[in-house]
Scaffold this motif. Structure first.
Motif, PDB file in Angstrom:
ATOM      1  N   PRO A  83       0.817  -1.210   0.000  1.00 56.02           N
ATOM      2  CA  PRO A  83       0.000   0.000   0.000  1.00 56.02           C
ATOM      3  C   PRO A  83       0.858   1.270   0.000  1.00 56.02           C
ATOM      4  N   VAL A  84       0.398   2.283  -0.738  1.00 55.95           N
ATOM      5  CA  VAL A  84       1.099   3.561  -0.835  1.00 55.95           C
ATOM      6  C   VAL A  84       0.105   4.673  -0.504  1.00 55.95           C
ATOM      7  N   PHE A  85       0.538   5.619   0.350  1.00 58.42           N
ATOM      8  CA  PHE A  85      -0.298   6.760   0.704  1.00 58.42           C
ATOM      9  C   PHE A  85       0.495   8.039   0.484  1.00 58.42           C
ATOM     10  N   GLU A  86      -0.167   9.028  -0.060  1.00 52.55           N
ATOM     11  CA  GLU A  86       0.449  10.332  -0.295  1.00 52.55           C
ATOM     12  C   GLU A  86      -0.163  11.327   0.684  1.00 52.55           C
ATOM     13  N   ILE A  87       0.692  11.954   1.502  1.00 55.81           N
ATOM     14  CA  ILE A  87       0.181  12.873   2.507  1.00 55.81           C
ATOM     15  C   ILE A  87       1.070  14.113   2.606  1.00 55.81           C
ATOM     16  N   SER A  88       0.533  15.116   3.266  1.00 59.95           N
ATOM     17  CA  SER A  88       1.308  16.249   3.753  1.00 59.95           C
ATOM     18  C   SER A  88       0.956  16.391   5.232  1.00 59.95           C
ATOM     19  N   ALA A  89       1.860  15.943   6.086  1.00 58.12           N
ATOM     20  CA  ALA A  89       1.576  15.991   7.522  1.00 58.12           C
ATOM     21  C   ALA A  89       1.430  17.427   8.009  1.00 58.12           C
ATOM     22  N   LEU A  90       2.215  18.338   7.430  1.00 55.77           N
ATOM     23  CA  LEU A  90       2.152  19.735   7.855  1.00 55.77           C
ATOM     24  C   LEU A  90       0.820  20.374   7.479  1.00 55.77           C
ATOM     25  N   ALA A  91       0.386  20.127   6.248  1.00 60.81           N
ATOM     26  CA  ALA A  91      -0.887  20.689   5.778  1.00 60.81           C
ATOM     27  C   ALA A  91      -2.080  19.791   6.127  1.00 60.81           C
ATOM     28  N   ARG A  92      -1.799  18.636   6.734  1.00 59.40           N
ATOM     29  CA  ARG A  92      -2.819  17.652   7.112  1.00 59.40           C
ATOM     30  C   ARG A  92      -3.635  17.213   5.889  1.00 59.40           C
ATOM     31  N   GLU A  93      -2.942  17.037   4.823  1.00 61.98           N
ATOM     32  CA  GLU A  93      -3.563  16.572   3.577  1.00 61.98           C
ATOM     33  C   GLU A  93      -3.381  15.062   3.463  1.00 61.98           C
ATOM     34  N   GLY A  94      -4.479  14.325   3.402  1.00 63.70           N
ATOM     35  CA  GLY A  94      -4.430  12.877   3.291  1.00 63.70           C
ATOM     36  C   GLY A  94      -4.247  12.154   4.617  1.00 63.70           C
ATOM     37  N   THR A  95      -4.083  12.876   5.720  1.00 67.06           N
ATOM     38  CA  THR A  95      -3.836  12.226   7.005  1.00 67.06           C
ATOM     39  C   THR A  95      -5.093  11.555   7.565  1.00 67.06           C
ATOM     40  N   ASP A  96      -6.257  12.174   7.343  1.00 68.65           N
ATOM     41  CA  ASP A  96      -7.500  11.576   7.854  1.00 68.65           C
ATOM     42  C   ASP A  96      -7.790  10.247   7.168  1.00 68.65           C
ATOM     43  N   LEU A  97      -7.606  10.216   5.847  1.00 66.40           N
ATOM     44  CA  LEU A  97      -7.832   8.976   5.096  1.00 66.40           C
ATOM     45  C   LEU A  97      -6.863   7.896   5.555  1.00 66.40           C
ATOM     46  N   LEU A  98      -5.602   8.256   5.759  1.00 63.76           N
ATOM     47  CA  LEU A  98      -4.605   7.286   6.222  1.00 63.76           C
ATOM     48  C   LEU A  98      -4.974   6.756   7.599  1.00 63.76           C
ATOM     49  N   ALA A  99      -5.400   7.638   8.505  1.00 62.67           N
ATOM     50  CA  ALA A  99      -5.768   7.214   9.862  1.00 62.67           C
ATOM     51  C   ALA A  99      -6.938   6.235   9.840  1.00 62.67           C
TER      52      ALA A  99
END
Length: 355
Positions: free
Chosen positions: A310-326
């Protein structure tokens, strides 16, 4: 508070009290008979898993713990009092080993779990115990038995569902800050994380998991480079590893693929079982890449890294994609928990509960 995950202590249970040899002396009773009481047992040393503790710092400075000795027996049929017990509190996840042999004695994995670490010695018998029809005036007595004593090695492995892997400044601390209540130190220089941090991630009502962030690894950590790889022990009880990669490093000469391979290599050197755990690839700092180039950059990385998971693309600083990953992490952890639970169909019918 300083984080300490190793310590060595000495525990000493109390010795038993000695029995007494005494005879009753009363007016008009010249031969009153034996009245020596038994000695009291020595105090026990107990251990308790305390969920409010997260470090072994208390055992770094105080090294010896001794329970009370049992009182000696006395005349007039008086038995000695038992020695005072002591209770040592450890963080949940502590492993206790015999210092001499290295044998694992206990693993404290359940909050408030209570165990016996060292047993106190039995008290000795007074001469009252040896009275019989043929021995009316015994003078025998016995001394108390010594309590158990030995060195104890303490090792803490934190309990978490998910562990974070990555190079220094890959964004692990920023990620755990974005998704949980943890607030680790974040700065723009390497090795800002000096000890593991735990955070509780809540994805819904009564839906949560625990994530552990450890100091970053670099190539050669197994030989002591950087902070070494001893912190990897805190990932051994996790159900899932997140390999966080900085996809947009500031230095153009740094290849994220080479860094990712270095992390995998160090993981494999440390522990084959840890290397075999489920691992997801998380490409961080995606916001630093122009929108038009993101897909190509991700595809190139996955191809050169030869990644099939599995591969996930996120921006932890901008909180982009973090909710989906969680949310995906929670579903995976929940599925693992269901798998680990015993199958009701295989339950012994003698212990089955009626509906």
């Amino acid at each position: 508070m300083k984080f300490v995950d190793e310590a060595t202590i000495e525990i000493v249970a109390g010795d038993g009290g000695n029995g007494a040899a005494s005879f009753r002396h009363e007016k008009y009773k010249e031969f009153g008979g034996p009245d020596g009481g038994d000695g009291g047992r020595g105090g026990y040393v107990y251990g308790v898993a305390d969920p409010n503790l997260n470090t072994l710092i208390d055992y770094r400075y105080t090294r010896r713990y001794e329970a009370g000795r049992g009182e000696n027996g006395m005349g007039s049929d008086m038995f000695g009092a038992a020695g005072k017990d002591i209770t040592l509190r450890f963080p949940v996840g502590t492993i206790l080993r015999d210092q001499a042999t290295g044998e694992v004695l206990h693993e404290l994995l359940t909050p408030d779990e209570r165990i016996v670490l060292a047993r106190g010695g039995d008290g000795g018998f007074g001469n009252l115990r040896f009275k019989s029809a043929v021995n009316r005036a015994p003078r025998q007595k016995t001394v108390g038995r010594p309590g158990e004593r030995f060195g104890l090695q303490l090792e803490l492995k934190v309990l978490a569902d998910v562990g974070l892997l990555g190079m220094p400044n890959a964004g692990k601390s920023t990620f755990i800050t974005a998704v949980s209540n943890a607030r680790p130190k974040i700065a723009d220089y390497p090795f800002t994380t000096l000890h593991p941090n735990l955070g509780v991630v809540r994805v819904g009502p009564e839906q949560s998991f625990v994530v552990a962030d450890i100091p970053g690894l670099i190539e050669g950590a197994s030989e002591g480079a950087g902070l070494g790889h001893q912190f990897l022990r805190h990932l051994q009880r996790t159900r899932l590893l997140l390999h966080i990669v900085d996809l947009a490093p500031f230095d153009d000469g740094v290849d994220p693929v080479e860094q990712a391979h270095a992390i995998v290599g160090e993981l494999k050197k440390y522990d084959a079982e840890l290397f075999g755990k489920p691992r997801w690839l998380v490409l961080n700092k995606i916001d630093m890449i122009p929108q038009a180039e993101r897909a190509a950059r991700v595809k190139d990385f996955v191809k050169r890294f030869k990644w099939k998971g599995p591969v996930f693309e996120i921006s932890a600083l901008a909180r982009e994609g973090t909710d989906l990953l969680a949310k995906n992490i929670y579903q995976h952890v929940r599925q693992q928990q269901r798998t680990e639970q015993p199958d009701p169909a295989q339950q012994d019918p003698r212990f089955a509960q009626d509906d």
